[in-house]
Enzyme design. Sequence first.
Site, PDB file in Angstrom:
ATOM      1  N   ASN A 138      65.108  70.193  61.172  1.00 40.31           N
ATOM      2  CA  ASN A 138      64.489  71.518  61.110  1.00 40.31           C
ATOM      3  C   ASN A 138      63.065  71.400  60.591  1.00 40.31           C
ATOM      4  OD1 ASN A 138      65.801  70.858  58.659  1.00 40.31           O
ATOM      5  ND2 ASN A 138      66.026  72.980  58.056  1.00 40.31           N
TER       6      ASN A 138
ATOM      7  N   GLU B   5      60.210  74.010  59.137  1.00 41.58           N
ATOM      8  CA  GLU B   5      59.963  75.384  58.699  1.00 41.58           C
ATOM      9  C   GLU B   5      58.464  75.667  58.588  1.00 41.58           C
ATOM     10  OE1 GLU B   5      62.220  75.748  55.061  1.00 41.58           O
ATOM     11  OE2 GLU B   5      64.108  75.840  56.191  1.00 41.58           O
TER      12      GLU B   5
ATOM     13  N   CYS C  76      65.084  75.022  64.391  1.00 47.26           N
ATOM     14  CA  CYS C  76      66.261  74.312  63.864  1.00 47.26           C
ATOM     15  C   CYS C  76      66.301  72.875  64.383  1.00 47.26           C
ATOM     16  CB  CYS C  76      67.540  75.007  64.311  1.00 47.26           C
ATOM     17  SG  CYS C  76      67.794  76.638  63.607  1.00 47.26           S
TER      18      CYS C  76
ATOM     19  N   GLU D 153      68.744  71.290  65.854  1.00 42.76           N
ATOM     20  CA  GLU D 153      69.366  71.139  67.177  1.00 42.76           C
ATOM     21  C   GLU D 153      68.338  71.387  68.280  1.00 42.76           C
ATOM     22  OE1 GLU D 153      70.345  72.899  64.600  1.00 42.76           O
ATOM     23  OE2 GLU D 153      72.506  73.259  64.571  1.00 42.76           O
TER      24      GLU D 153
ATOM     25  N   CYS E  10      73.309  77.729  64.741  1.00 42.28           N
ATOM     26  CA  CYS E  10      73.028  79.178  64.707  1.00 42.28           C
ATOM     27  C   CYS E  10      73.116  79.746  66.124  1.00 42.28           C
ATOM     28  CB  CYS E  10      71.645  79.439  64.100  1.00 42.28           C
ATOM     29  SG  CYS E  10      70.275  79.131  65.241  1.00 42.28           S
TER      30      CYS E  10
ATOM     31  N   CYS F  53      70.507  78.493  68.640  1.00 45.00           N
ATOM     32  CA  CYS F  53      70.785  77.104  69.064  1.00 45.00           C
ATOM     33  C   CYS F  53      71.984  77.047  70.002  1.00 45.00           C
ATOM     34  CB  CYS F  53      70.989  76.200  67.851  1.00 45.00           C
ATOM     35  SG  CYS F  53      69.446  75.896  66.961  1.00 45.00           S
TER      36      CYS F  53
HETATM   37  N1  THU Z   1      69.111  75.375  60.419  1.00 42.67           N
HETATM   38  C1  THU Z   1      69.196  74.358  61.326  1.00 42.67           C
HETATM   39  O1  THU Z   1      68.256  73.566  61.498  1.00 42.67           O
HETATM   40  N2  THU Z   1      70.322  74.236  62.049  1.00 42.67           N
HETATM   41  C2  THU Z   1      71.464  74.949  61.828  1.00 42.67           C
HETATM   42  O2  THU Z   1      72.474  74.700  62.467  1.00 42.67           O
HETATM   43  C3  THU Z   1      71.471  76.003  60.804  1.00 42.67           C
HETATM   44  C4  THU Z   1      70.154  76.360  60.215  1.00 42.67           C
HETATM   45  C5  THU Z   1      67.913  75.465  59.593  1.00 42.67           C
HETATM   46  C6  THU Z   1      66.967  76.604  59.843  1.00 42.67           C
HETATM   47  C7  THU Z   1      66.275  76.716  58.495  1.00 42.67           C
HETATM   48  O3  THU Z   1      65.228  75.777  58.447  1.00 42.67           O
HETATM   49  C8  THU Z   1      67.334  76.304  57.493  1.00 42.67           C
HETATM   50  O4  THU Z   1      68.305  75.589  58.230  1.00 42.67           O
HETATM   51  C9  THU Z   1      67.996  77.452  56.758  1.00 42.67           C
HETATM   52  O5  THU Z   1      68.466  78.394  57.640  1.00 42.67           O
END
Ligand code: THU
Length: 133
Positions: A42, A44, A53, A55, A86, A89
């Site tokens: 991920n 941000e 994310c 994935e 999520c 994704c």
């Molecule tokens: N996130 C992912 O990268 N993948 C997931 O399956 C769930 C959430 C990330 C997004 C954000 O950077 C952090 O986790 C918190 O939501």
Amino acid sequence: MDKSRLISKALEAKKLAYAPYSNFPVGAALMTSSGKIFTGCNVELASYGGTICAERTAIVKAISEGARDIKAVCCVADTEDFCTPCGICRQFIYEFGSDIEVIMVNNKGEFRSASISELLPHAFGPQNLIKHS
Ligand code: THU
């Protein structure tokens, strides 16, 4: 398919996560039909909505390298619960195959698997647009 290899690649990718706002690092790894692996983490942003994310990072890397035949996507976070993708994704995974296997890993390295069609029932996908045209 070598699930343990995919899991260890996702764990490695998690170390590269850029998650200074949530402090929730996630790693992902996908495998194509030819056995090629693409990883992602991920990433941000200070403007939170632009976050991507793990994935989707892995999928975007694969597609942009010409690898579309995705067989499995694995995701891992530092949580007791299995890391489930999520909604965005799930839709992203579904775009590239309704029977892609999703391998969800917890902080003990245990995993559970489900097909993307199980995780996103009654999905809207490419088939809907093809039927329409
Ligand atoms: N996130 C992912 O990268 N993948 C997931 O399956 C769930 C959430 C990330 C997004 C954000 O950077 C952090 O986790 C918190 O939501």
